[in-house]
Motif scaffolding. Structure first.
Motif, PDB file in Angstrom:
ATOM      1  N   VAL A 211       0.737  -1.155   0.156  1.00 28.63           N
ATOM      2  CA  VAL A 211      -0.013  -0.085   0.086  1.00 28.63           C
ATOM      3  C   VAL A 211       0.882   1.248  -0.033  1.00 28.63           C
ATOM      4  O   VAL A 211       0.660   2.101  -0.753  1.00 28.63           O
ATOM      5  N   GLU A 212       1.777   1.163   0.605  1.00 33.14           N
ATOM      6  CA  GLU A 212       2.748   2.397   0.924  1.00 33.14           C
ATOM      7  C   GLU A 212       3.607   2.724  -0.451  1.00 33.14           C
ATOM      8  O   GLU A 212       3.616   3.785  -0.945  1.00 33.14           O
ATOM      9  N   VAL A 213       4.018   1.453  -0.955  1.00 31.61           N
ATOM     10  CA  VAL A 213       4.778   1.780  -2.249  1.00 31.61           C
ATOM     11  C   VAL A 213       3.984   2.044  -3.303  1.00 31.61           C
ATOM     12  O   VAL A 213       4.264   2.895  -4.207  1.00 31.61           O
ATOM     13  N   GLY A 214       2.670   1.499  -3.359  1.00 28.87           N
ATOM     14  CA  GLY A 214       1.771   1.616  -4.525  1.00 28.87           C
ATOM     15  C   GLY A 214       1.251   3.293  -4.235  1.00 28.87           C
ATOM     16  O   GLY A 214       1.167   3.956  -5.314  1.00 28.87           O
ATOM     17  N   GLY A 215       1.201   3.831  -3.146  1.00 27.78           N
ATOM     18  CA  GLY A 215       0.966   5.054  -2.818  1.00 27.78           C
ATOM     19  C   GLY A 215       2.060   5.868  -3.259  1.00 27.78           C
ATOM     20  O   GLY A 215       1.633   7.185  -3.613  1.00 27.78           O
ATOM     21  N   LEU A 216       3.190   5.750  -2.869  1.00 24.28           N
ATOM     22  CA  LEU A 216       4.446   6.378  -3.509  1.00 24.28           C
ATOM     23  C   LEU A 216       4.403   6.628  -5.093  1.00 24.28           C
ATOM     24  O   LEU A 216       4.485   7.818  -5.324  1.00 24.28           O
ATOM     25  N   TYR A 217       4.085   5.485  -5.814  1.00 15.93           N
ATOM     26  CA  TYR A 217       3.945   5.809  -7.278  1.00 15.93           C
ATOM     27  C   TYR A 217       2.969   6.561  -7.565  1.00 15.93           C
ATOM     28  O   TYR A 217       2.957   7.712  -8.335  1.00 15.93           O
ATOM     29  N   TRP A 218       1.614   6.564  -7.034  1.00 14.84           N
ATOM     30  CA  TRP A 218       0.552   7.052  -7.277  1.00 14.84           C
ATOM     31  C   TRP A 218       0.772   8.865  -6.976  1.00 14.84           C
ATOM     32  O   TRP A 218       0.553   9.711  -7.579  1.00 14.84           O
ATOM     33  N   HIS A 219       1.371   9.298  -5.830  1.00 11.63           N
ATOM     34  CA  HIS A 219       1.741  10.353  -5.518  1.00 11.63           C
ATOM     35  C   HIS A 219       2.773  11.083  -6.397  1.00 11.63           C
ATOM     36  O   HIS A 219       2.804  12.334  -6.584  1.00 11.63           O
ATOM     37  N   PHE A 220       3.440  10.224  -6.926  1.00 14.93           N
ATOM     38  CA  PHE A 220       4.610  10.942  -7.771  1.00 14.93           C
ATOM     39  C   PHE A 220       3.980  11.213  -9.146  1.00 14.93           C
ATOM     40  O   PHE A 220       4.209  12.392  -9.566  1.00 14.93           O
ATOM     41  N   VAL A 221       3.078  10.342  -9.593  1.00 22.07           N
ATOM     42  CA  VAL A 221       2.392  10.938 -10.895  1.00 22.07           C
ATOM     43  C   VAL A 221       1.424  12.086 -10.502  1.00 22.07           C
ATOM     44  O   VAL A 221       1.374  12.952 -11.619  1.00 22.07           O
ATOM     45  N   ASP A 222       1.054  12.277  -9.391  1.00 21.06           N
ATOM     46  CA  ASP A 222       0.371  13.307  -9.011  1.00 21.06           C
ATOM     47  C   ASP A 222       1.183  14.854  -9.175  1.00 21.06           C
ATOM     48  O   ASP A 222       0.840  15.686  -9.754  1.00 21.06           O
ATOM     49  N   ILE A 223       2.261  14.498  -8.612  1.00 23.05           N
ATOM     50  CA  ILE A 223       3.581  15.561  -8.597  1.00 23.05           C
ATOM     51  C   ILE A 223       4.037  16.057 -10.051  1.00 23.05           C
ATOM     52  O   ILE A 223       4.010  17.328 -10.305  1.00 23.05           O
ATOM     53  N   VAL A 224       3.897  15.095 -11.122  1.00 23.48           N
ATOM     54  CA  VAL A 224       4.218  15.307 -12.567  1.00 23.48           C
ATOM     55  C   VAL A 224       3.189  16.188 -12.922  1.00 23.48           C
ATOM     56  O   VAL A 224       3.302  17.359 -13.664  1.00 23.48           O
ATOM     57  N   TRP A 225       1.884  15.971 -12.620  1.00 25.93           N
ATOM     58  CA  TRP A 225       0.869  16.786 -13.052  1.00 25.93           C
ATOM     59  C   TRP A 225       0.961  18.197 -12.492  1.00 25.93           C
ATOM     60  O   TRP A 225       0.548  19.097 -13.143  1.00 25.93           O
ATOM     61  N   VAL A 226       1.289  18.210 -11.085  1.00 22.78           N
ATOM     62  CA  VAL A 226       1.390  19.489 -10.431  1.00 22.78           C
ATOM     63  C   VAL A 226       2.328  20.732 -11.173  1.00 22.78           C
ATOM     64  O   VAL A 226       2.023  21.823 -11.455  1.00 22.78           O
ATOM     65  N   PHE A 227       3.206  19.922 -11.848  1.00 25.71           N
ATOM     66  CA  PHE A 227       4.146  20.704 -12.977  1.00 25.71           C
ATOM     67  C   PHE A 227       3.479  20.949 -14.256  1.00 25.71           C
ATOM     68  O   PHE A 227       3.680  22.037 -14.631  1.00 25.71           O
ATOM     69  N   LEU A 228       2.975  20.072 -14.572  1.00 22.47           N
ATOM     70  CA  LEU A 228       2.354  20.235 -16.008  1.00 22.47           C
ATOM     71  C   LEU A 228       1.379  21.000 -16.067  1.00 22.47           C
ATOM     72  O   LEU A 228       1.347  21.721 -17.190  1.00 22.47           O
ATOM     73  N   PHE A 229       0.448  21.010 -14.954  1.00 24.54           N
ATOM     74  CA  PHE A 229      -0.699  22.235 -15.379  1.00 24.54           C
ATOM     75  C   PHE A 229      -0.342  23.584 -15.574  1.00 24.54           C
ATOM     76  O   PHE A 229      -0.672  24.057 -16.368  1.00 24.54           O
ATOM     77  N   PRO A 230       0.461  23.911 -14.395  1.00 25.22           N
ATOM     78  CA  PRO A 230       0.940  25.364 -14.782  1.00 25.22           C
ATOM     79  C   PRO A 230       1.737  25.649 -16.183  1.00 25.22           C
ATOM     80  O   PRO A 230       1.530  26.706 -16.875  1.00 25.22           O
ATOM     81  N   LEU A 231       2.671  24.705 -16.490  1.00 20.05           N
ATOM     82  CA  LEU A 231       3.313  24.948 -17.574  1.00 20.05           C
ATOM     83  C   LEU A 231       2.466  24.876 -18.892  1.00 20.05           C
ATOM     84  O   LEU A 231       3.135  25.708 -19.798  1.00 20.05           O
ATOM     85  N   LEU A 232       1.646  23.994 -18.956  1.00 22.56           N
ATOM     86  CA  LEU A 232       0.820  23.967 -20.131  1.00 22.56           C
ATOM     87  C   LEU A 232      -0.602  24.879 -20.098  1.00 22.56           C
ATOM     88  O   LEU A 232      -0.670  25.438 -21.326  1.00 22.56           O
ATOM     89  N   TYR A 233      -1.097  25.022 -19.004  1.00 18.44           N
ATOM     90  CA  TYR A 233      -2.429  25.654 -18.993  1.00 18.44           C
ATOM     91  C   TYR A 233      -2.424  27.093 -18.760  1.00 18.44           C
ATOM     92  O   TYR A 233      -3.128  27.860 -18.962  1.00 18.44           O
ATOM     93  N   LEU A 234      -1.221  27.511 -17.833  1.00 20.64           N
ATOM     94  CA  LEU A 234      -1.037  28.701 -17.114  1.00 20.64           C
ATOM     95  C   LEU A 234      -0.448  29.743 -17.879  1.00 20.64           C
ATOM     96  O   LEU A 234       0.023  30.722 -17.151  1.00 20.64           O
TER      97      LEU A 234
END
Lengths: 236, 135
Positions: A211-234
């Motif tokens: 659960v912890e390791v799967g969570g790490l992966y999911w949160h990382f994918v979230d972080i990628v989007w946190v940067f993609l959103f301002p760079l592409l949309y804003l």
């Protein structure tokens, strides 16, 4: 019940640390994987600022912002799932993971809508990108008229050079969001497997590493989007 | 007990903070000052990423080697971006105009003369390249 500690580990604590460190080592390679695209984006963002602004304004800001919120919510559910597993509550773990999965699928659904919209408006890089009778997409007004002639007078002709640079932005847009979406699909499968394991009562305070390791992966994918959103949309 | 994880209460606070930062970054983008706006957007994105790493990814409960691993990737990426842009931003700017189709060789703004890059462009224009392939 047999011990969850593999024979080459001293105890559950050591096994947990080894697993999380191993996951972080993988995530470092993921940072480099996405990093190449971010680096390429940065170079051309500085090279063609006007065209990148023009292209960015065509993206649907509201949908992008909503999608960011949806992804943050999914990460919140996954964080709660990790705590539930840590507390030995397997049913709650499965329910929180299901919440994260549903939010992940919602994200992909909104993304698919945005993609189809870009296909409809000839914004996919290739031979049919921004045809001669096309015009800029007004993303604030959702109902862009397909009839180019009707609004032709409002949109001055766009030079071939501008179109090529706008196409470059869309190449980065599709490569980066596409790679991110592929990671989301993998993450949904990963969380589903872990949720099924939770329903079978697999996790305990001594053993919740998947659960912890799967969570790490999911949160990382979230972080990628946190940067993609301002760079592409804003970009304005 | 293996490891330790963030409590639901702390996760909730972090989630609400992330939503506030999302609203702030969207509102800040509405202000038309591009040089400042991109710095604000990046600062907010880095703050959000740090919150996710420290709380959601439980790095605050991790041992030292995992903490180092959690920043190593981002430090490596920062080195890549800084050195890459140190190169590109100190070059003559006419490389930007090079690859576009159907344009005549550019002149540099500073001198008004045809630059060496543009000469490169002229040499490698499609006709010449085809001739080179034939030879």
């Amino acid at each position: 019940m047999t011990s969850r500690v593999a024979h080459h580990f001293e105890n559950a604590q050591q096994q947990f640390h080894a697993a999380t460190l191993g996951m972080w080592a993988f995530l470092i390679t993921e940072v480099m994987f996405f990093g190449g695209l971010f680096a390429g984006y940065t170079v051309y963002r500085f090279a063609y600022p006007e065209e990148f602004i023009l292209a960015s304004k065509e993206l649907h800001l509201t949908l992008g912002a909503v999608n960011t919120g949806v992804l943050l919510l999914s990460s919140y559910f996954v964080a709660l799932a990790v705590h539930a597993a840590y507390s030995g509550r397997n049913h709650a773990t499965a329910m929180f993971l299901a919440g994260g999965i549903v939010m992940g699928l919602a994200f992909l659904g909104i993304k698919a809508y945005e993609y189809s919209d870009k296909f409809a408006h000839h914004r996919v890089p290739g031979p049919h990108f921004w045809p001669d009778d096309g015009h800029a997409i007004d993303s604030e007004n959702d109902h862009v008229t397909q009839d180019a002639g009707e609004r032709h007078g409002e949109h001055p002709a766009v030079s071939p050079t501008t179109k090529e640079r706008v196409q470059l932005f869309y190449s980065f847009y599709f490569a980066m969001t596409g790679l991110h979406a592929a990671h989301m699909v993998i993450g949904v499968v990963l969380l589903s497997v872990i949720a099924v394991a939770a329903l079978r009562g697999s996790f305990s305070p001594e053993y919740f590493t998947p659960v912890e390791v799967g969570g790490l992966y999911w949160h990382f994918v979230d972080i990628v989007w946190v940067f993609l959103f301002p760079l592409l949309y804003l970009i304005r | 007990m293996a490891g330790h994880v963030t409590s639901p209460r702390a996760s909730t606070v972090v989630f609400l903070l992330l939503l506030v930062l999302l609203v702030v970054t969207v509102l800040a983008a509405g202000i038309e000052h591009s040089a400042l706006a991109i710095l604000v957007a990046l600062a907010i994105a880095i703050t959000k990423a740090a919150l996710i790493v420290v709380y959601f990814m439980n790095v605050r409960f991790s041992d030292t080697v995992t903490r180092m691993a959690s920043v190593a990737g981002f430090v490596g990426l920062a080195i890549l971006l800084v050195l890459l842009m140190a190169d590109y931003l100190t070059r003559p700017t006419d490389w930007r105009d090079r690859e576009t189709r159907g344009t005549t060789p550019q002149t540099t703004l500073e001198t008004g003369e045809e630059s060496s890059r543009s000469a490169w462009h002229a040499r490698n224009s499609s006709g010449d390249r085809r001739r080179n392939l034939v030879e």
